[in-house]
Design a protein around this motif. Structure first.
Motif, PDB file in Angstrom:
ATOM      1  N   ILE A 139       0.857  -1.183   0.000  1.00 46.17           N
ATOM      2  CA  ILE A 139       0.000   0.000   0.000  1.00 46.17           C
ATOM      3  C   ILE A 139       0.892   1.232   0.000  1.00 46.17           C
ATOM      4  O   ILE A 139       1.510   1.548   1.021  1.00 46.17           O
ATOM      5  N   PRO A 140       0.985   1.945  -1.116  1.00 44.08           N
ATOM      6  CA  PRO A 140       1.855   3.125  -1.137  1.00 44.08           C
ATOM      7  C   PRO A 140       1.248   4.260  -0.312  1.00 44.08           C
ATOM      8  O   PRO A 140       0.073   4.233   0.025  1.00 44.08           O
ATOM      9  N   ALA A 141       2.057   5.240   0.041  1.00 41.53           N
ATOM     10  CA  ALA A 141       1.565   6.400   0.785  1.00 41.53           C
ATOM     11  C   ALA A 141       2.290   7.631   0.279  1.00 41.53           C
ATOM     12  O   ALA A 141       3.379   7.534  -0.291  1.00 41.53           O
ATOM     13  N   GLU A 142       1.674   8.789   0.497  1.00 45.19           N
ATOM     14  CA  GLU A 142       2.276  10.052   0.071  1.00 45.19           C
ATOM     15  C   GLU A 142       3.271  10.543   1.107  1.00 45.19           C
ATOM     16  O   GLU A 142       3.247  11.699   1.524  1.00 45.19           O
ATOM     17  N   GLY A 143       4.104   9.650   1.597  1.00 44.25           N
ATOM     18  CA  GLY A 143       5.113  10.047   2.567  1.00 44.25           C
ATOM     19  C   GLY A 143       5.387   8.932   3.558  1.00 44.25           C
ATOM     20  O   GLY A 143       5.013   7.773   3.343  1.00 44.25           O
ATOM     21  N   GLY A 164      -0.658  14.017   6.780  1.00 44.74           N
ATOM     22  CA  GLY A 164      -1.515  14.051   7.970  1.00 44.74           C
ATOM     23  C   GLY A 164      -2.725  13.139   7.888  1.00 44.74           C
ATOM     24  O   GLY A 164      -3.531  13.095   8.813  1.00 44.74           O
ATOM     25  N   ASP A 165      -2.871  12.396   6.784  1.00 40.69           N
ATOM     26  CA  ASP A 165      -4.039  11.524   6.634  1.00 40.69           C
ATOM     27  C   ASP A 165      -3.886  10.215   7.416  1.00 40.69           C
ATOM     28  O   ASP A 165      -2.805   9.631   7.462  1.00 40.69           O
ATOM     29  N   LYS A 186      -1.278  18.503  11.204  1.00 42.63           N
ATOM     30  CA  LYS A 186       0.026  18.728  10.583  1.00 42.63           C
ATOM     31  C   LYS A 186       1.130  17.876  11.223  1.00 42.63           C
ATOM     32  O   LYS A 186       1.387  17.972  12.413  1.00 42.63           O
ATOM     33  N   ASN A 187       1.776  17.071  10.412  1.00 42.48           N
ATOM     34  CA  ASN A 187       2.912  16.245  10.821  1.00 42.48           C
ATOM     35  C   ASN A 187       2.677  15.401  12.073  1.00 42.48           C
ATOM     36  O   ASN A 187       3.285  15.621  13.125  1.00 42.48           O
ATOM     37  N   PRO A 188       1.808  14.403  11.955  1.00 43.77           N
ATOM     38  CA  PRO A 188       1.653  13.445  13.059  1.00 43.77           C
ATOM     39  C   PRO A 188       2.953  12.663  13.245  1.00 43.77           C
ATOM     40  O   PRO A 188       3.537  12.205  12.266  1.00 43.77           O
ATOM     41  N   PHE A 189       3.406  12.549  14.491  1.00 42.28           N
ATOM     42  CA  PHE A 189       4.711  11.899  14.725  1.00 42.28           C
ATOM     43  C   PHE A 189       4.594  10.482  15.263  1.00 42.28           C
ATOM     44  O   PHE A 189       5.521   9.694  15.162  1.00 42.28           O
ATOM     45  N   ASP A 190       3.454  10.145  15.874  1.00 40.93           N
ATOM     46  CA  ASP A 190       3.253   8.784  16.355  1.00 40.93           C
ATOM     47  C   ASP A 190       1.772   8.628  16.677  1.00 40.93           C
ATOM     48  O   ASP A 190       1.054   9.619  16.827  1.00 40.93           O
ATOM     49  N   ALA A 191       1.321   7.387  16.778  1.00 35.90           N
ATOM     50  CA  ALA A 191      -0.082   7.126  17.104  1.00 35.90           C
ATOM     51  C   ALA A 191      -0.164   5.852  17.912  1.00 35.90           C
ATOM     52  O   ALA A 191       0.763   5.041  17.928  1.00 35.90           O
TER      53      ALA A 191
END
Lengths: 383, 383
Positions: A139-143, A164-165, A186-191
């Protein structure tokens, strides 16, 4: 007794080390990441002992791992993009693939059939057959992808740093079904996922706040809270980003590490309001709940990382300050909370503490140990 | 494929049944109580299969069991006072003692060192060395003991039916320290500990109500609530006392079986007020939370015991009604909630359901099965 068997027994490929009857159970085993040497130390929780060393795992800085449901196999996620399957019974590497240039953790599906890896370079999520490590989905991602967690029903959730998605992927059918949960900010760093798989919490770096998605909802929407959470101009430099996997959930509260501050934040889970702050010894890194207790244990960023503090989630007060060793990187509790195992990288030791007396009851030699992972993790959601 | 190996492999005392390499892990095993024949069926959760039968366990009506921390040994508490230690790897009985005339369950200490048994005849609690089953402590009581649970710190709590007194025993030192928690009320019939070891809840039969003790408190005091809880003159006869071990804790609520009524009660954990009731198919027996979900699953007392219902803890509505088989006695979830295993005594089967689709995905033959116990219980407090 603790060192000698390590080398003597490394000669055997069969599990004769287990005991007189040549049999071993896997419920009380664990692995310690030895980051400098690219090796794993196999530990026996009941015996307070190291029983084998497994080598050849590549770059294990920032490595994590997860276990198969039978607690026999570990899936090790290396920083170099290596995904390695290790057999705890034969103490050997049974499969290994370098699946990306730079990866940052992974997860195993609730039924144990699929292993997903979160990648930085190139960004995206790759999903593998847990048996063979054959690629099942790409699954590719934009980042860069961060905060990959397992969600019940052979699903995974993850978030993309650049856009940020947040996404929810369902791998229970013949074709993966990927849906966008929404934009976290903006710029989630961890979840992190709460242990009831109810709330997917995403920490933001590019703006202040935490975003929550209700994964029990048919159509989850982003809900931002703690909008004073994060780095400000007056704060101290951030020596190490805290791990959100260390968020503790106790007494109806989230206990969060303040980013860049010597502080712990307590947020009411229902209202999402800050109910208390606790002044701490340093910048918190891991904040981990001691199972079946009111306490959370906290370690700290360099240079104040020789200390561990214990905080009572009822009073929000520090009730103990321990100095287990130099460069404390991780803590892992026995699943029912009787002991905590603490890695001291610069003392080359694992320290074992009784959680009731908070006294040291054992130690094990290890080479620059970082993460400690007991097999009991196999039975928990969101790890 | 599922029946044949059962008999063929019963010839072997070594774990060659495990696979081509002769090794087996224990994290996905389990035992099913076959009450009529005094036997246990060893099951493999991953393979959806029975792999062995262990016989000679005496009277297993109302039997329960618990596991050692390494998930290798089971301690089986029989109604006839028998305490039996079973090895899942060799599939043999390794120790057995008939320690009382009539017993009703037990528990293992958080460190796995001690096994405690709750006795009716003579009343009291006996504590055994988990390794050898040698008697370590014999605590008499003024009547039948009920609701024995493990409490962190090598402790156990229990309650006495005749006197209504609740006790906390600390076995961490050289001599046991027994303290009275207080009086719970008239004729407590069962008790349960919340999974965070915070609240010890005791159901009353001789009067209406439930009594709670806060075990995190230095000096716990009895707190009575739900004072309309219990049997009234207008109620139907109680066909079977509900199991409080089946109390579900979800979404900040307790889900309780109404005694003698076709009803589920929802109690807010913080305020101890009843927030909702759900009309059910029959008198609830077990009310068990599906891990990492908003759902609880409920089975029923005879004669309406061929049905299982699923209730959403948010809406308190029944969302599914299943008819798995005749005389459904127990349900056990895979630890991360992907499957539920259901025993149908009068169909001589274990039914396996996918919890997401709620469709049957497998079944296993068993002789009049009652309790199902997966080894993952080894890692949980209060079971």
């Amino acid at each position: 007794m603790r060192i000698a068997p390590l080398f003597a027994l490394a000669l055997f490929a069969t599990p004769l080390w287990a005991g007189a009857d040549g049999l071993t159970a896997t419920g009380d085993l664990g692995l310690v990441v030895e980051r400098a040497t690219g090796s794993l130390l196999l530990i026996d929780r009941s015996d307070h002992a190291a029983v084998a060393r497994i080598e050849g795992l590549g770059d294990l800085s920032h490595a994590s791992l997860t276990y198969s449901p039978d607690e026999r196999f570990a899936y090790v996620f290396g920083r170099d993009g290596g995904l390695t399957k290790v057999d705890l019974l034969t103490r050997t590497i049974v499969a290994r693939t370098v699946q990306a240039g730079n990866s940052i953790g992974g997860a195993i599906s609730d039924d144990g059939k699929l292993v997903a890896v979160s990648n930085y370079e190139p960004g995206g999520v790759k999903v593998f057959d847990a048996e063979t490590l054959a690629l099942v989905a790409d699954i590719p991602a934009e980042g860069k992808t961060i905060g990959l967690v397992d969600v019940p029903g052979r699903r995974f959730a993850w978030t993309v740093w650049d856009s940020g998605d947040a996404f929810l992927g369902d791998f229970s059918g013949t074709e993966p079904q990927i849906v966008t949960l929404g934009n976290a900010g903006k710029n989630p760093f961890d979840a992190v996922l709460t242990d009831d798989a109810h709330t997917y919490l995403i920490g933001l770096f590019g703006e202040k706040g935490v975003t929550a998605f209700d994964l029990w909802d048919e159509s989850p929407a982003p809900e931002k809270f703690l909008t004073d959470y994060g780095k400000t101009g007056e704060d101290m430099p951030v020596y190490k980003m805290p791990h959100l996997q260390g968020w503790a959930f106790t007494e109806g509260q989230y206990a969060l590490p303040a980013v860049g501050r010597h502080e712990l934040l307590w947020v009411d889970r229902a209202s999402q309001k800050t109910v208390a702050t606790t002044a701490m010894h340093g910048q918190p890194v891991f904040v981990i709940a001691q199972p079946a207790s009111p306490f959370v244990w906290v370690n700290f960023a360099t240079p104040l990382n020789d200390v561990v503090q214990v905080v009572d989630s009822r009073s929000h007060e520090v009730v103990a300050t321990l100095t287990p060793g130099k460069a404390v990187l991780h803590m892992e509790f026995a699943p029912r909370g009787a002991e905590v195992w603490i890695s001291s990288r610069d003392d080359n030791k694992i320290l074992i503490y009784d959680t009731r007396t908070r006294e040291k009851i054992g130690e094990i030699a290890a080479q620059a140990p970082s993460g400690i992972f007991f097999t009991a993790r196999a039975h928990r959601t969101g790890l």
